[in-house]
Design a protein around this motif. Structure first.
Motif, short mmCIF file in Angstrom:
data_model
loop_
_atom_site.label_atom_id
_atom_site.label_comp_id
_atom_site.label_asym_id
_atom_site.label_seq_id
_atom_site.Cartn_x
_atom_site.Cartn_y
_atom_site.Cartn_z
N PRO A 144 -6.64 0.80 -7.70
CA PRO A 144 -6.01 -0.31 -6.98
C PRO A 144 -6.95 -1.49 -6.78
CG PRO A 144 -6.81 1.30 -5.41
CD PRO A 144 -7.25 1.78 -6.78
N LEU A 201 -7.25 -6.13 4.18
CA LEU A 201 -7.46 -6.19 2.74
C LEU A 201 -7.62 -7.62 2.24
CD1 LEU A 201 -5.04 -3.40 1.43
CD2 LEU A 201 -7.45 -3.24 2.10
N VAL A 233 -6.47 1.96 0.87
CA VAL A 233 -5.03 1.82 0.67
C VAL A 233 -4.29 2.78 1.60
CG1 VAL A 233 -3.16 2.00 -1.01
CG2 VAL A 233 -5.40 1.15 -1.73
N GLU A 234 -4.76 3.99 1.71
CA GLU A 234 -4.11 5.00 2.54
C GLU A 234 -4.13 4.63 4.02
OE1 GLU A 234 -6.52 8.29 1.52
OE2 GLU A 234 -5.58 8.63 -0.45
N THR A 283 -6.71 -5.67 -4.76
CA THR A 283 -5.90 -6.72 -4.18
C THR A 283 -5.65 -7.79 -5.24
OG1 THR A 283 -7.70 -8.18 -3.44
CG2 THR A 283 -7.08 -6.35 -1.98
N TRP A 330 -9.19 4.11 -2.67
CA TRP A 330 -7.87 4.63 -2.32
C TRP A 330 -7.80 4.94 -0.83
CZ3 TRP A 330 -3.49 3.93 -4.37
CH2 TRP A 330 -3.33 3.80 -5.76
N CYS A 376 -4.53 1.46 5.40
CA CYS A 376 -4.26 0.06 5.74
C CYS A 376 -3.10 -0.04 6.74
CB CYS A 376 -3.92 -0.73 4.47
SG CYS A 376 -3.57 -2.47 4.80
N CYS A 397 0.83 -1.21 0.00
CA CYS A 397 0.00 0.00 0.00
C CYS A 397 0.86 1.25 0.00
CB CYS A 397 -0.92 0.00 1.21
SG CYS A 397 -2.29 -1.18 1.11
#
Length: 295
Positions: A177, A274, A265-266, A179, A262, A268, A158
């Motif tokens: 993004p 995830l 992601v920021e 996984t 996003w 995590c 990430c």
């Protein structure tokens, strides 16, 4: 649950199929049977099919479940119904010395159900499509596969993804993004054929490696990867494929390659944040729709 040997005729959007071995458990640890695999792919179809249409299909089949033998299959099986779209394409470097391969193209729900019934748990496609006449078109997608070298995890992926997003934004290539469904993640961007995509992706991967040598590696050598994130740029080779958004993965549990916000992601902080199973993905679709749909 149907008995494992029972054959069930069904009609899907005007096509006749026979479903088999519906009770066979394909994910033993989770008790997830073939019927549930077919149900998942049927329900996820509205958001999955746009990412499969026009793309030659490679599948990873697990006829005896994830604990059994598996095989990759590019060539459409001999018993493929005549209503399944197939395209004959050159096969340079084929491991079976074939000059061409007859790929299936999943353009509709019946074809998706047909492959789910074959225990094709994983669906992989290239970064290009074929025309209505079956001719290969220029690539329309750029992909970066972020693979963590232990003890790095998807958390480190990430961090690298956020840095890569900045570079791609500056290049006019906004990325999305998802996984991988296993331990890593991928970034996708629309591609405008400004140059050869593998060369372009390699250059960006090496740029990040130079800027962040403690976090990023751009070479495949295992000895270079512990604790770092390998940016695999080679998936942009026309001969290669990447797991499709929403495809299941053949792990202990029926996880899927899941599009992300996003914001996720920021924020995590732990790998398990995830990890999404088939039911999780369906719930996310109800809440967000297709997060991988480009504006």
């Amino acid at each position: 649950m149907k008995q494992a040997s029972e054959k069930v005729p069904v009609r899907v959007e005007g096509r006749d199929l026979v479903l088999t071995n519906l009770g066979k458990v394909l994910y033993p640890e989770a008790g997830f049977a073939k019927a549930e695999v077919i149900d998942y792919y049927s329900r996820v179809a509205p958001v999955l099919l746009p990412h499969l249409r026009g793309r030659p299909l490679t599948v990873k089949r697990y006829p005896d479940g994830v604990d059994g033998m598996f095989f990759f299959e590019k060539n459409a099986p001999r018993h493929t119904p005549d209503w399944v779209r197939t395209v004959r394409l050159p096969a340079p470097g084929s491991t079976k010395d074939r000059e061409t391969i007859d790929f299936a193209v999943v353009d509709d729900l019946p074809t998706l159900v047909y492959y789910a019934n074959l225990a094709a748990l994983e669906l992989h496609v290239p970064q290009w499509r074929v025309s209505a006449d079956g001719e290969a078109l220029p690539p329309d997608t750029l992909v970066f596969d972020l693979d963590p070298g232990p003890p790095a995890t998807v958390v480190e992926c990430c961090r690298v993804a956020l840095t890569l997003r900045e570079v791609l934004d500056a290049e006019g290539l906004p990325a999305l993004p998802k996984t991988s469904g296993n331990k890593g993640m991928q970034l996708y961007a629309g591609w405008d054929c400004r140059e050869e995509p593998s060369a372009y992706a390699r250059r960006l991967a090496r740029l990040l490696e130079r800027r962040h040598p403690d976090q990023v590696v751009s070479v495949m050598a295992k000895k270079a990867r512990p604790g770092k994130v390998f940016i695999d740029w080679s998936q942009n080779n026309p001969a290669k494929t990447t797991v499709a958004p929403y495809s299941l993965r053949a792990g202990r549990h029926p996880t899927a390659s899941t599009p992300l916000l996003w914001e996720e992601v920021e924020n995590c902080e732990r790998p398990e944040e995830l990890v999404f199973t088939a039911p999780d993905v369906l719930s996310r679709i109800e809440e967000h729709g297709d997060l991988f749909r480009r504006a």
